[in-house]
Design an enzyme around this catalytic site. Structure first.
Site, mmCIF file in Angstrom:
data_model
loop_
_atom_site.group_PDB
_atom_site.id
_atom_site.type_symbol
_atom_site.label_atom_id
_atom_site.label_comp_id
_atom_site.label_asym_id
_atom_site.label_seq_id
_atom_site.Cartn_x
_atom_site.Cartn_y
_atom_site.Cartn_z
ATOM 1 N N CYS A 79 40.065 77.992 93.123
ATOM 2 C CA CYS A 79 41.070 76.994 93.495
ATOM 3 C C CYS A 79 40.935 75.742 92.643
ATOM 4 C CB CYS A 79 40.969 76.668 94.978
ATOM 5 S SG CYS A 79 41.564 78.005 96.016
ATOM 6 N N GLU A 80 41.160 75.910 91.359
ATOM 7 C CA GLU A 80 41.147 74.829 90.390
ATOM 8 C C GLU A 80 42.181 75.147 89.308
ATOM 9 O OE1 GLU A 80 39.418 72.018 90.323
ATOM 10 O OE2 GLU A 80 38.029 72.419 91.980
ATOM 11 N N GLU A 123 14.047 78.960 67.947
ATOM 12 C CA GLU A 123 14.374 79.165 69.361
ATOM 13 C C GLU A 123 15.816 79.635 69.539
ATOM 14 O OE1 GLU A 123 11.320 75.769 71.125
ATOM 15 O OE2 GLU A 123 13.468 75.328 70.973
ATOM 16 N N PRO A 124 16.154 80.810 69.043
ATOM 17 C CA PRO A 124 17.505 81.323 69.249
ATOM 18 C C PRO A 124 17.693 81.811 70.674
ATOM 19 C CG PRO A 124 16.159 82.960 68.131
ATOM 20 C CD PRO A 124 15.299 81.737 68.290
ATOM 21 N N GLY A 125 18.832 81.506 71.233
ATOM 22 C CA GLY A 125 19.187 82.020 72.557
ATOM 23 C C GLY A 125 20.532 82.697 72.493
ATOM 24 N N ARG A 126 21.565 81.879 72.267
ATOM 25 C CA ARG A 126 22.935 82.400 72.163
ATOM 26 C C ARG A 126 23.039 83.514 71.131
ATOM 27 N NH1 ARG A 126 27.239 79.059 73.108
ATOM 28 N NH2 ARG A 126 25.858 77.280 72.693
ATOM 29 N N ARG A 168 31.959 78.029 80.967
ATOM 30 C CA ARG A 168 32.044 77.422 79.655
ATOM 31 C C ARG A 168 33.463 76.986 79.250
ATOM 32 N NH1 ARG A 168 31.194 80.054 75.498
ATOM 33 N NH2 ARG A 168 30.278 78.390 74.226
ATOM 34 N N GLY A 210 20.303 77.192 67.873
ATOM 35 C CA GLY A 210 21.670 76.707 67.777
ATOM 36 C C GLY A 210 22.533 77.457 66.788
ATOM 37 N N TYR A 266 33.491 72.991 78.440
ATOM 38 C CA TYR A 266 33.693 72.407 77.106
ATOM 39 C C TYR A 266 34.642 73.243 76.246
ATOM 40 C CZ TYR A 266 29.204 74.994 76.715
ATOM 41 O OH TYR A 266 28.176 75.900 76.831
#
Length: 429
Positions: free
Chosen positions: A356-357, A285-288, A325, A245, A329
């Site tokens: 189409c949003e 557990e790094p991902g980003r 993303r 995180g 959020y």
């Protein structure tokens, strides 16, 4: 800090001209600077080694999971964690060593657990009592088999981040709650089953966190849990998994500390806890923080809309289908012109997609120089959760993925074709 450029003034990614990448592989396009991925993994490792801790850097592959990415993790002697049968299958296709895989998830199916056992996954992170019982039943089919497990706990630490990516608080779908006594009950059950090898505990307090305070508090609480289990259950852990995180910079307004500084704070905090047993190995557990800054998305400018008194709209050839993303959020990004990434902005626009949003706005306040149809834009720090969350909404193909390193570019995921979109459709004639 200025973006890397070549003699022509063009943005380079992994030493490759971004305009060359757009021309060769077309847009929209995901591009990764592989050296940046390797550098961050190695930076994490150096912290552990300087502090003389046993450790595992476990890449949280939900951030970006492809065969090529698992191969890079393998080359860097990195562990990985997976959260689905699909990620597990992809890691197996990459010939990733299963002993270095952790399997997460709050609702693993019987099929997924059987697959994990068949592949001899190194560690299963048990999330709830249903899973603890189900895994016990499956192991009982092979009485001589044992399985390394961690118990995921919710330590009651709330990270200062978006509600959708905050996971350590008591009111969460993840893990055994600590304060209510559920985690202690789970430990007793796990220790009573000789087919479980309970390595220790796992906690993850959230994502895109900028402040070490949450990690310091979580480490202190996890240490107290382990002290309690040692005293009451005569249990000595070998692993403390503090999750990931660690925040990254998406825009100039973001000012995170280096990701490895989080790890240093965690290790110093744990060492100060006076544990009544040898320090356990610490897993992260790094991902980003591993893939996020290394990733770019290249787009081609198309239409625009100007209404007097309103912010202009500039549309690109991708959008929420390849990066959900911002719509999901309110994530923020920055974009630059690929042919002149350090050009001063002259306009504030809505950078929008082709879907189409009305909510398909990639960057709500994009500060850009003058752009024309056909110009290539590069959105930065797109390496995490863009490709992973990509969809075929509006029947748009998912873009290709390219790895760039040492001036060479390699296609690692082909762009979907229109035929790919219908390959699983069945006729109703």
């Amino acid at each position: 800090m200025s973006d890397p450029t070549n003699d022509a003034g063009h943005l380079t990614i992994g030493g490759v001209d971004s305009l060359q990448l757009a021309e060769q592989f077309q847009t929209p396009l995901y591009v990764y600077d592989v050296s940046a991925i390797r550098d961050q993994i190695r930076a994490f490792k150096r912290v552990f080694e300087a502090q003389h801790f046993n450790y595992a850097v476990s890449y949280a592959s939900k951030a970006f999971a492809t065969i090529a990415m698992y191969q890079v993790a393998k080359q860097e002697a990195c562990h990985v964690d997976v959260v689905s049968g699909g990620e597990l299958y992809t890691a197996a296709q990459a010939d990733f060593p299963m002993a270095d895989v952790s399997f997460h998830g709050n609702n693993k199916s019987e099929k997924e657990l059987r697959e994990a056992l068949a592949l001899k996954v190194g560690t299963i992170v048990v999330d709830n009592f249903y899973e603890l019982q189900l895994l016990g039943h499956l192991l009982a089919e092979t009485p001589e088999r044992t399985q390394n497990i961690l118990l995921r706990v919710t330590p009651g630490i709330s990270a200062h981040t978006h509600a959708y990516i905050s996971t350590g608080q008591t009111d969460s779908k993840f893990g055994f709650d600590v304060d209510s006594g559920l985690a202690f009950k789970a430990a007793k059950l796990a220790l009573a089953n000789p087919q479980f090898n309970l390595l220790g505990i796992h906690a993850h307090i959230g994502s895109q966190i900028f402040d070490v305070a949450g990690f310091i508090g979580a480490t202190q609480k996890l240490a107290n849990i382990l002290k309690d289990w040692h005293e009451q259950l005569d249990y000595t852990p070998s692993v403390l998994n503090v999750g990931g995180g660690f925040g990254i910079a998406y825009t100039k307004d973001d000012d995170p500390i280096p990701a490895e500084d989080f790890v240093e704070a965690i290790l110093k905090t744990l060492r100060a806890q006076n544990l009544p047993f040898d320090l356990p190995a610490v897993w992260i557990e790094p991902g980003r923080s591993i893939v996020g800054p290394a990733g770019f998305q290249l787009y081609t400018v198309g239409s625009s809309k100007n209404v007097e008194g309103l912010r202009p709209y500039i549309a690109i050839d991708g959008g929420m289908g390849d990066n959900l993303r911002p719509a999901l959020y309110q994530a923020e990004y920055e974009a630059v012109k690929a042919d002149d990434p350090n050009a001063q902005p002259t306009q504030d626009v809505h950078l929008v997609g082709k879907y189409c949003e009305s909510g398909d706005i990639l960057i709500n306040h994009a500060h850009l120089p003058a752009v024309q149809p056909g110009d290539v834009l590069a959105v930065k720090s797109c390496g995490a959760y863009g490709y992973s969350m990509a969809s075929n909404y509006n029947r748009n193909p998912i873009p290709a993925v390219v790895f760039a390193e040492n001036g060479q570019a390699k296609l690692v995921v082909r762009r979907q074709s229109y035929a790919d979109l219908t390959q699983n459709d069945l006729s109703y004639d």
